[in-house]
Design a protein around this motif. Structure first.
Motif, short mmCIF file in Angstrom:
data_model
loop_
_atom_site.label_atom_id
_atom_site.label_comp_id
_atom_site.label_asym_id
_atom_site.label_seq_id
_atom_site.Cartn_x
_atom_site.Cartn_y
_atom_site.Cartn_z
N ALA A 124 0.74 -1.26 0.04
CA ALA A 124 -0.04 -0.09 0.01
C ALA A 124 0.94 1.17 0.27
N VAL A 125 2.27 1.05 0.05
CA VAL A 125 3.18 2.32 0.27
C VAL A 125 3.38 2.83 -1.25
N SER A 126 3.26 3.84 -1.61
CA SER A 126 3.53 4.50 -2.91
C SER A 126 5.06 5.01 -2.95
N LEU A 127 5.83 5.05 -4.05
CA LEU A 127 7.09 5.39 -4.39
C LEU A 127 7.01 6.67 -5.32
N PRO A 128 7.94 7.57 -5.06
CA PRO A 128 7.80 8.69 -6.13
C PRO A 128 8.48 8.37 -7.51
N GLU A 129 8.26 8.93 -8.51
CA GLU A 129 8.82 8.93 -9.59
C GLU A 129 10.39 9.38 -9.62
N ALA A 130 11.21 8.66 -10.06
CA ALA A 130 12.72 8.99 -9.99
C ALA A 130 13.57 8.77 -11.39
N PRO A 131 13.25 9.83 -12.29
CA PRO A 131 13.68 9.62 -13.59
C PRO A 131 15.19 9.71 -13.54
N SER A 132 15.90 10.47 -12.77
CA SER A 132 17.09 10.83 -12.69
C SER A 132 17.78 9.57 -12.06
N PHE A 133 17.21 8.83 -11.13
CA PHE A 133 17.53 7.56 -10.64
C PHE A 133 17.79 6.32 -11.62
N LEU A 134 16.62 6.34 -12.45
CA LEU A 134 16.76 5.32 -13.62
C LEU A 134 17.82 5.80 -14.48
N GLU A 135 17.91 6.94 -14.96
CA GLU A 135 19.08 7.30 -15.86
C GLU A 135 20.27 6.88 -15.31
N LEU A 136 20.82 7.24 -13.96
CA LEU A 136 22.15 6.88 -13.50
C LEU A 136 22.18 5.21 -13.39
N LEU A 137 21.31 4.32 -13.13
CA LEU A 137 21.17 3.02 -13.26
C LEU A 137 21.72 2.51 -14.97
N HIS A 138 21.00 3.11 -15.63
CA HIS A 138 21.19 2.74 -16.96
C HIS A 138 22.55 3.28 -17.49
N LYS A 139 23.01 4.44 -17.11
CA LYS A 139 24.45 4.85 -17.32
C LYS A 139 25.43 4.01 -16.70
N ALA A 140 25.15 3.50 -15.62
CA ALA A 140 26.21 2.70 -14.82
C ALA A 140 26.22 1.28 -15.91
N TYR A 141 25.13 0.82 -16.19
CA TYR A 141 25.05 -0.55 -16.81
C TYR A 141 25.76 -0.26 -18.21
#
Length: 267
Positions: free
Chosen positions: A242-259
């Motif tokens: 039941a717990v929501s998480l905010p959108e974090a496009p910079s986080f996704l971008e960081l993970l893809h950059k690292a990969y």
């Protein structure tokens, strides 16, 4: 040229050879995405197969031999595909014997995949995997909890251990963002290859990360969350239970950059 190949020990597998494996459940595997005939984190995949073989069978095949089996399957298909390498023993299961036989390798290929677009809503389920450090076959719980989650209106399920900590999801690792650092759950989990790639590249890029206990009560304090596996280094998670998480496009971008900083190699 077909994407679908099934090889046993580097040769096209026959129905006679595959039939016993269709009814077997004592084996381990690794899964990877191949692009242009190359794989990110090949050394990690080989280490996973080697370590798990010693754990399950008491011995492991040389890396060069395993690589030759991977190459044979890749040469029989297109440059881009999904590949699963499963290691098993002729001794089978439900027997005390098995440490004397040399492991064998079944390699299966299929069309490439990039996973779902997300964001995903995950049901929170109390569950701990047996031998969590080994990517072994026959885990009915993963599919069971996935289907239960979908029936309840979720997209998938995340696991909570006996101490109330989030650990992993059905076929995914979990990762979170606190606004400054990547936060990995502290729990008994399968160390995913994509997770391992991202972690070592974050280190090389000098980007902060840490491991800590994360409970459902901690989720509202976090700035974003994702799941990752061999398909992708990050699919956004919108809520857990039941717990929501905010959108974090910079986080996704960081993970893809690292990969993407990980150089792919040919087997």
């Amino acid at each position: 040229m077909t994407s679908f190949v099934a090889h046993r020990n580097g040769q096209a597998a026959t129905a006679e050879e595959l039939a016993p494996l269709a009814f077997a459940g004592y084996a381990h595997f690794t899964a990877m995405q191949v692009r242009g005939g190359r794989v990110r984190g090949l050394d990690l995949h080989l280490e996973r197969l080697r370590t798990a073989s010693v754990e399950l069978f008491g011995r492991a095949l040389p890396d060069d031999q395993v690589r030759s089996y991977l190459r044979a399957a890749l040469e029989a298909g297109p440059a881009d595909l999904s590949l699963t390498a499963t290691v098993y023993s002729r001794a089978g299961e439900f027997t005390a014997a098995g440490t004397g036989a040399e492991p064998e390798v079944l390699v299966r290929t299929g069309p490439p995949s990039a996973g779902p677009a997300g964001p995903l809503a995950l049901a929170a389920v109390e569950h701990e995997r047996f031998l969590p450090a080994v990517k072994h076959v026959g885990e009915v719980a993963k599919t069971y909890f996935l289907r239960q989650a979908v029936a309840q209106g979720f997209d998938d399920a995340a696991f909570v251990d006996r101490r109330g900590r989030l650990s992993e999801a059905t076929i995914w690792n979990l990762a979170f963002w606190d606004g400054d650092s990547v936060v990995w759950p502290q729990a008994e989990v399968l160390g995913g290859m994509t997770m391992s790639i991202v972690r070592r590249q974050l280190d090389r890029l000098g980007l902060p990360q840490r491991v800590q206990d994360i409970t459902l009560d901690d989720v509202p304090t976090l700035a974003g969350g994702v799941v990752m596996n061999s398909w992708t280094p990050g699919v956004a998670v919108s809520r857990i239970g039941a717990v929501s998480l905010p959108e974090a496009p910079s986080f996704l971008e960081l993970l893809h950059k690292a990969y993407e900083a990980e150089s792919p190699t040919a087997p």
